[in-house]
Design a protein around this motif. Sequence first.
Motif, PDB file in Angstrom:
ATOM      1  N   SER A  61       0.835  -1.202   0.000  1.00 17.21           N
ATOM      2  CA  SER A  61       0.000   0.000   0.000  1.00 17.21           C
ATOM      3  C   SER A  61       0.868   1.250   0.000  1.00 17.21           C
ATOM      4  O   SER A  61       1.657   1.469   0.930  1.00 17.21           O
ATOM      5  N   LEU A  62       0.727   2.082  -1.030  1.00 16.72           N
ATOM      6  CA  LEU A  62       1.474   3.333  -1.097  1.00 16.72           C
ATOM      7  C   LEU A  62       1.155   4.212   0.110  1.00 16.72           C
ATOM      8  O   LEU A  62       2.059   4.781   0.733  1.00 16.72           O
ATOM      9  N   HIS A  63      -0.116   4.322   0.443  1.00 14.10           N
ATOM     10  CA  HIS A  63      -0.518   5.149   1.582  1.00 14.10           C
ATOM     11  C   HIS A  63       0.159   4.677   2.871  1.00 14.10           C
ATOM     12  O   HIS A  63       0.698   5.499   3.636  1.00 14.10           O
ATOM     13  N   GLU A  64       0.163   3.369   3.118  1.00  8.79           N
ATOM     14  CA  GLU A  64       0.750   2.849   4.353  1.00  8.79           C
ATOM     15  C   GLU A  64       2.256   3.073   4.390  1.00  8.79           C
ATOM     16  O   GLU A  64       2.824   3.333   5.463  1.00  8.79           O
ATOM     17  N   ARG A  65       2.918   2.986   3.235  1.00  4.43           N
ATOM     18  CA  ARG A  65       4.361   3.231   3.213  1.00  4.43           C
ATOM     19  C   ARG A  65       4.666   4.702   3.501  1.00  4.43           C
ATOM     20  O   ARG A  65       5.662   5.017   4.166  1.00  4.43           O
ATOM     21  N   ILE A  66       3.831   5.604   3.004  1.00  5.51           N
ATOM     22  CA  ILE A  66       4.031   7.031   3.294  1.00  5.51           C
ATOM     23  C   ILE A  66       3.811   7.305   4.778  1.00  5.51           C
ATOM     24  O   ILE A  66       4.594   8.027   5.411  1.00  5.51           O
ATOM     25  N   ILE A  67       2.759   6.720   5.346  1.00  6.44           N
ATOM     26  CA  ILE A  67       2.489   6.905   6.777  1.00  6.44           C
ATOM     27  C   ILE A  67       3.633   6.325   7.612  1.00  6.44           C
ATOM     28  O   ILE A  67       4.057   6.914   8.611  1.00  6.44           O
ATOM     29  N   LEU A  68       4.157   5.173   7.194  1.00  9.75           N
ATOM     30  CA  LEU A  68       5.308   4.595   7.888  1.00  9.75           C
ATOM     31  C   LEU A  68       6.490   5.554   7.828  1.00  9.75           C
ATOM     32  O   LEU A  68       7.181   5.760   8.834  1.00  9.75           O
ATOM     33  N   GLY A  69       6.724   6.152   6.657  1.00  8.45           N
ATOM     34  CA  GLY A  69       7.821   7.101   6.519  1.00  8.45           C
ATOM     35  C   GLY A  69       7.671   8.270   7.472  1.00  8.45           C
ATOM     36  O   GLY A  69       8.652   8.734   8.083  1.00  8.45           O
ATOM     37  N   ARG A  70       6.440   8.748   7.637  1.00 13.25           N
ATOM     38  CA  ARG A  70       6.190   9.840   8.573  1.00 13.25           C
ATOM     39  C   ARG A  70       6.487   9.412  10.009  1.00 13.25           C
ATOM     40  O   ARG A  70       7.097  10.160  10.788  1.00 13.25           O
TER      41      ARG A  70
END
Length: 382
Positions: A242-251
């Motif tokens: 999930s692109l969204h989950e990877r971005i949230i993980l990055g945050r």
Amino acid sequence: MFFCTKKKKTVPLSRRLLDIKGKLTKSLYSAQTYDFDDLSCEERTIVGHIKQTTGLLNVNNVSRTKAYLDFYRQYPEIHWAFLGHAVSRNGGWNMTDLKGDLLSRLMNEKKQEEFFEFLERGNWLIFQDAYPQFLLYGESIRRKRGLFHLLPHFGISKFMEVIWEDFWYRRDSYILAMAQVVNEQSYLEARMIQNPFYMEKVLHTLEFVLQDLLSFNQILFPSLKKGRKTVLTGMTIHQFGSLHERIILGRRLYHLLFSDRQRHQDILIWCMIQPHSGSRKDYWPQIFNDVNEGLPGPLQIRRLRNCRLIRNSPRLYSPRLEYAWPNMKHRPAEPGDWFDDCSVVRYLIENDEPVDGKITGDYCETLQNLELAALAKKTVFI
């Protein structure tokens, strides 16, 4: 029966982010072309030098990881450089795990090579996109003028041109870092995550084993505490596809590195005094060694209990990257700009969600599960 659920409140964009969104919208619909021949002699020289330097450093995971840290130490306002360094260390550990004591007993050579190619390609792609941005920023500092109009000549998204221009004038390290998280994960999405080859050979397999067995789903940030004891903080990846989950993980990883000054210093000091080799011996030499102390063939006895070696047991083999994998020759990055929707600016809203970073217990459980699978001679891949 119908149930009413409370709609999540939408946080409005700040005036600053509305301004960025307006510039992104204008950029999105701009028909501007970028012709190398239209550049001045000075600009061509800058572009050529940056491409050459990036290529020289984009040799393998070790060279990339060092380059990120070297840049961050010179320009500490560029927070993503340190985040990139810390995550890239994990990429190297995952690469060498494939040839280490445990995973090498659970995966055949073909599957090891496919997983390595996936990890290495992603690591290479991110560096060749992110590092020219860093070098161009360095050139801008030296020349005391923004050079971000040159970004398209490196194949970098219009999104980042707007963000860098904003950073040049407002110096908001958080917005720049979050924008780079969005950019790099979006950049990978079409080239890696949605790539049919990797979906078949790696991701469909990876989705099965990520949750319970392999260590690919844990990002570790070692730090040095009093008494020179290495302590781990980090997070576990969920829904890798999930692109969204990877971005949230990055945050969340960003907050782990930067929200607490003392933790940041502890992690940074460890990174500075411990060169990245790719071996997990870097942070836990009491459990791992880059020299194989065990016997070849199937694992015979259990070595770990509660994340400690059982007395007189050989340490787990975790090779240095240079001995595990040869340097890989990459095909050019696939062309194309991922940016087609200005709503991604919402990822730049500052979020102070608490993250504790407790990871040691989960990581110890992962190691023990791996060892038990190896002892059972469980064939995960054939």
